[in-house]
Design a protein around this motif. Sequence first.
Motif, PDB file in Angstrom:
ATOM      1  N   ALA A   1       5.198  -7.432  -3.298  1.00 27.98           N
ATOM      2  CA  ALA A   1       6.246  -8.386  -2.918  1.00 27.98           C
ATOM      3  C   ALA A   1       5.662  -9.777  -2.671  1.00 27.98           C
ATOM      4  CB  ALA A   1       6.966  -7.898  -1.665  1.00 27.98           C
ATOM      5  N   ASP A   2       6.394 -10.795  -3.067  1.00 29.82           N
ATOM      6  CA  ASP A   2       5.984 -12.177  -2.802  1.00 29.82           C
ATOM      7  C   ASP A   2       6.186 -12.533  -1.328  1.00 29.82           C
ATOM      8  OD1 ASP A   2       5.299 -12.693  -5.482  1.00 29.82           O
ATOM      9  OD2 ASP A   2       7.410 -13.056  -5.983  1.00 29.82           O
ATOM     10  N   THR A   3       7.289 -12.059  -0.763  1.00 34.88           N
ATOM     11  CA  THR A   3       7.550 -12.248   0.671  1.00 34.88           C
ATOM     12  C   THR A   3       7.736 -10.859   1.281  1.00 34.88           C
ATOM     13  OG1 THR A   3       9.920 -12.517   0.188  1.00 34.88           O
ATOM     14  CG2 THR A   3       8.587 -14.516   0.379  1.00 34.88           C
ATOM     15  N   PRO A   4       6.642 -10.175   1.563  1.00 37.78           N
ATOM     16  CA  PRO A   4       6.721  -8.780   2.006  1.00 37.78           C
ATOM     17  C   PRO A   4       7.233  -8.649   3.436  1.00 37.78           C
ATOM     18  CG  PRO A   4       4.468  -9.551   2.147  1.00 37.78           C
ATOM     19  CD  PRO A   4       5.259 -10.660   1.494  1.00 37.78           C
ATOM     20  N   PRO A   5       7.594  -7.439   3.838  1.00 38.94           N
ATOM     21  CA  PRO A   5       7.988  -7.200   5.236  1.00 38.94           C
ATOM     22  C   PRO A   5       6.888  -7.652   6.192  1.00 38.94           C
ATOM     23  CG  PRO A   5       8.433  -5.265   3.877  1.00 38.94           C
ATOM     24  CD  PRO A   5       7.658  -6.208   3.027  1.00 38.94           C
ATOM     25  N   HIS A   6       7.293  -8.228   7.323  1.00 38.32           N
ATOM     26  CA  HIS A   6       6.283  -8.705   8.280  1.00 38.32           C
ATOM     27  C   HIS A   6       5.707  -7.563   9.115  1.00 38.32           C
ATOM     28  CE1 HIS A   6       9.331  -8.319  11.431  1.00 38.32           C
ATOM     29  NE2 HIS A   6      10.122  -9.187  10.802  1.00 38.32           N
ATOM     30  N   THR A   7       6.395  -6.397   9.099  1.00 39.37           N
ATOM     31  CA  THR A   7       5.949  -5.284   9.937  1.00 39.37           C
ATOM     32  C   THR A   7       6.107  -3.954   9.220  1.00 39.37           C
ATOM     33  OG1 THR A   7       6.603  -6.474  11.952  1.00 39.37           O
ATOM     34  CG2 THR A   7       6.300  -4.086  12.142  1.00 39.37           C
ATOM     35  N   LEU A   8       5.069  -3.131   9.301  1.00 41.14           N
ATOM     36  CA  LEU A   8       5.150  -1.724   8.909  1.00 41.14           C
ATOM     37  C   LEU A   8       4.797  -0.896  10.138  1.00 41.14           C
ATOM     38  CD1 LEU A   8       5.287   0.773   7.051  1.00 41.14           C
ATOM     39  CD2 LEU A   8       2.893   0.312   6.409  1.00 41.14           C
ATOM     40  N   ILE A   9       5.768  -0.126  10.624  1.00 36.58           N
ATOM     41  CA  ILE A   9       5.533   0.828  11.704  1.00 36.58           C
ATOM     42  C   ILE A   9       5.490   2.202  11.061  1.00 36.58           C
ATOM     43  CG2 ILE A   9       6.398   1.803  13.867  1.00 36.58           C
ATOM     44  CD1 ILE A   9       7.810  -0.863  14.380  1.00 36.58           C
ATOM     45  N   SER A  10       4.321   2.810  11.050  1.00 30.42           N
ATOM     46  CA  SER A  10       4.139   4.041  10.275  1.00 30.42           C
ATOM     47  C   SER A  10       3.781   5.222  11.175  1.00 30.42           C
ATOM     48  CB  SER A  10       3.034   3.838   9.230  1.00 30.42           C
ATOM     49  OG  SER A  10       3.050   4.887   8.281  1.00 30.42           O
ATOM     50  N   GLY A  11       4.373   6.347  10.861  1.00 29.22           N
ATOM     51  CA  GLY A  11       4.178   7.542  11.659  1.00 29.22           C
ATOM     52  C   GLY A  11       2.767   8.093  11.592  1.00 29.22           C
ATOM     53  N   SER A  12       2.374   8.746  12.645  1.00 30.34           N
ATOM     54  CA  SER A  12       1.174   9.553  12.716  1.00 30.34           C
ATOM     55  C   SER A  12       1.451  10.556  13.828  1.00 30.34           C
ATOM     56  CB  SER A  12      -0.072   8.694  12.989  1.00 30.34           C
ATOM     57  OG  SER A  12      -1.238   9.490  12.977  1.00 30.34           O
ATOM     58  N   ALA A  13       0.429  11.154  14.405  1.00 31.04           N
ATOM     59  CA  ALA A  13       0.640  12.128  15.474  1.00 31.04           C
ATOM     60  C   ALA A  13      -0.616  12.226  16.326  1.00 31.04           C
ATOM     61  CB  ALA A  13       0.995  13.500  14.892  1.00 31.04           C
ATOM     62  N   ILE A  14      -0.462  12.760  17.528  1.00 29.84           N
ATOM     63  CA  ILE A  14      -1.629  12.949  18.389  1.00 29.84           C
ATOM     64  C   ILE A  14      -2.558  14.024  17.828  1.00 29.84           C
ATOM     65  CG2 ILE A  14      -0.533  12.092  20.474  1.00 29.84           C
ATOM     66  CD1 ILE A  14      -0.056  15.022  21.293  1.00 29.84           C
ATOM     67  N   GLY A  15      -2.081  14.772  16.836  1.00 33.74           N
ATOM     68  CA  GLY A  15      -2.961  15.683  16.116  1.00 33.74           C
ATOM     69  C   GLY A  15      -4.119  14.954  15.465  1.00 33.74           C
ATOM     70  N   PHE A  16      -4.038  13.638  15.374  1.00 34.95           N
ATOM     71  CA  PHE A  16      -5.131  12.806  14.863  1.00 34.95           C
ATOM     72  C   PHE A  16      -6.424  13.087  15.626  1.00 34.95           C
ATOM     73  CE2 PHE A  16      -7.688   8.932  15.165  1.00 34.95           C
ATOM     74  CZ  PHE A  16      -7.824   8.577  13.835  1.00 34.95           C
ATOM     75  N   TYR A  17      -6.305  13.372  16.914  1.00 36.03           N
ATOM     76  CA  TYR A  17      -7.492  13.592  17.743  1.00 36.03           C
ATOM     77  C   TYR A  17      -8.056  15.012  17.605  1.00 36.03           C
ATOM     78  CZ  TYR A  17      -5.703   9.308  19.827  1.00 36.03           C
ATOM     79  OH  TYR A  17      -5.235   8.020  19.998  1.00 36.03           O
ATOM     80  N   GLY A  18      -7.275  15.905  16.968  1.00 36.89           N
ATOM     81  CA  GLY A  18      -7.702  17.285  16.909  1.00 36.89           C
ATOM     82  C   GLY A  18      -7.623  17.919  18.286  1.00 36.89           C
ATOM     83  N   ARG A  19      -8.005  19.173  18.381  1.00 34.52           N
ATOM     84  CA  ARG A  19      -7.946  19.862  19.675  1.00 34.52           C
ATOM     85  C   ARG A  19      -8.951  19.251  20.650  1.00 34.52           C
ATOM     86  NH1 ARG A  19      -9.972  25.665  17.539  1.00 34.52           N
ATOM     87  NH2 ARG A  19      -8.646  24.966  15.819  1.00 34.52           N
ATOM     88  N   GLN A  20      -8.491  19.076  21.888  1.00 34.51           N
ATOM     89  CA  GLN A  20      -9.325  18.498  22.930  1.00 34.51           C
ATOM     90  C   GLN A  20      -9.169  19.316  24.212  1.00 34.51           C
ATOM     91  OE1 GLN A  20     -11.416  16.031  22.303  1.00 34.51           O
ATOM     92  NE2 GLN A  20     -10.654  15.486  20.267  1.00 34.51           N
ATOM     93  N   ALA A  21     -10.019  19.107  25.176  1.00 31.39           N
ATOM     94  CA  ALA A  21      -9.924  19.825  26.450  1.00 31.39           C
ATOM     95  C   ALA A  21      -9.036  19.023  27.405  1.00 31.39           C
ATOM     96  CB  ALA A  21     -11.317  20.063  27.014  1.00 31.39           C
ATOM     97  N   ASP A  22      -9.514  18.769  28.631  1.00 30.50           N
ATOM     98  CA  ASP A  22      -8.665  18.097  29.613  1.00 30.50           C
ATOM     99  C   ASP A  22      -9.018  16.627  29.804  1.00 30.50           C
ATOM    100  OD1 ASP A  22     -11.077  18.447  30.846  1.00 30.50           O
ATOM    101  OD2 ASP A  22     -10.285  19.411  32.646  1.00 30.50           O
ATOM    102  N   GLN A  23      -9.876  16.086  28.952  1.00 26.96           N
ATOM    103  CA  GLN A  23     -10.221  14.664  29.046  1.00 26.96           C
ATOM    104  C   GLN A  23      -9.038  13.809  28.610  1.00 26.96           C
ATOM    105  OE1 GLN A  23     -13.741  13.525  26.923  1.00 26.96           O
ATOM    106  NE2 GLN A  23     -13.323  11.338  27.061  1.00 26.96           N
ATOM    107  N   GLU A  24      -8.807  12.715  29.322  1.00 28.63           N
ATOM    108  CA  GLU A  24      -7.732  11.803  28.932  1.00 28.63           C
ATOM    109  C   GLU A  24      -8.133  11.058  27.657  1.00 28.63           C
ATOM    110  OE1 GLU A  24      -6.685   9.326  32.246  1.00 28.63           O
ATOM    111  OE2 GLU A  24      -5.372  10.879  33.062  1.00 28.63           O
ATOM    112  N   ILE A  25      -7.229  11.039  26.697  1.00 33.00           N
ATOM    113  CA  ILE A  25      -7.506  10.469  25.378  1.00 33.00           C
ATOM    114  C   ILE A  25      -6.703   9.183  25.190  1.00 33.00           C
ATOM    115  CG2 ILE A  25      -7.469  10.874  22.894  1.00 33.00           C
ATOM    116  CD1 ILE A  25      -9.303  12.806  24.366  1.00 33.00           C
ATOM    117  N   THR A  26      -7.393   8.071  25.011  1.00 30.61           N
ATOM    118  CA  THR A  26      -6.728   6.806  24.687  1.00 30.61           C
ATOM    119  C   THR A  26      -6.936   6.506  23.199  1.00 30.61           C
ATOM    120  OG1 THR A  26      -8.640   5.380  25.075  1.00 30.61           O
ATOM    121  CG2 THR A  26      -7.325   5.999  27.005  1.00 30.61           C
TER     122      THR A  26
END
Length: 296
Positions: free
Chosen positions: A99-124
């Motif tokens: 696009a010559d004048t593309p959208p100014h924002t893309l909000i794209s899905g993901s999930a906390i599964g990105f971190y894989g299995r974790q224990a009780d540590q707080e994940i930022t």
Amino acid sequence: MNILITGGTGLIGKALQQQWAPQHQLIILSRQAKQLQLADRQVRYISELQQADFNKIDAVVNLAGEPIADKRWTASQKEKICHSRWQITEQLVEAIAAADTPPHTLISGSAIGFYGRQADQEITEDYQAFYPEFSHDICARWENLAQRAASDKTRVCLLRTGIVLAENGGALKKMLLPFKLGLGGPIGNGVQYMSWVHLQDMIRLIDFLLQRPELKGPFNAVAPKAVTNKVFTQYLAARLHRPALLPMPSFMVKLLFGEMSDILLYGQRVVPKRLLAAGFSFTYPQLPSALAALKL
């Protein structure tokens, strides 16, 4: 704004439509476009991305994807889960780049599964010690594809979403029947953390990101207070005024669900650090008030 939503007929997509239709022009990508257009003339439905002019779209919200926990993870189902996310994201990135004048924002899905299995540590969002498994592989490539849309004209926000609590769909709806029958209980040992977010807050945080042009990158789309599966079970049972005395042993979960049992037996204690730092305030930061607000 002119906003394109993929996955617009899912749980979050439908709620976004209700929230945004009075104030924005919405384009919804759906395989049932013709039937839906007849029922709702306020929203434009399209069946292919080529039907959208990306020079006239202000923002894209990409939520499309085969539900991850609906079926056993056979080889064909895993492929469907992956490609339903990757292919549409790749097509969006190509359309934005062209696009010559593309959208100014893309909000794209993901999930906390990105971190894989974790224990009780707080994940930022800064956490880097990912556990290499299927859920991480899905999300890592999904995010990498979306990030390719980033440029001086387009910012990219990534939604690392947890369990979305809603009365009319999602994971909670699947839990309700056994709990209402008094057959609910912890899964496995119950110590795995469940990071959740009320549907109303999910919609509010997406709108928050849309309205803040300075924000980009990954955001943990979860409430501030994750709880263990055992605690979640106790709160849900109390909300329904039912006992929760029947735990499901780990071996039974694995027997019933196969590899998909990983997302039930293991979890992540995720914190929405970047949303809180940006000034977002959750309506439902604690699980009891979130459950109380739902018509269960």
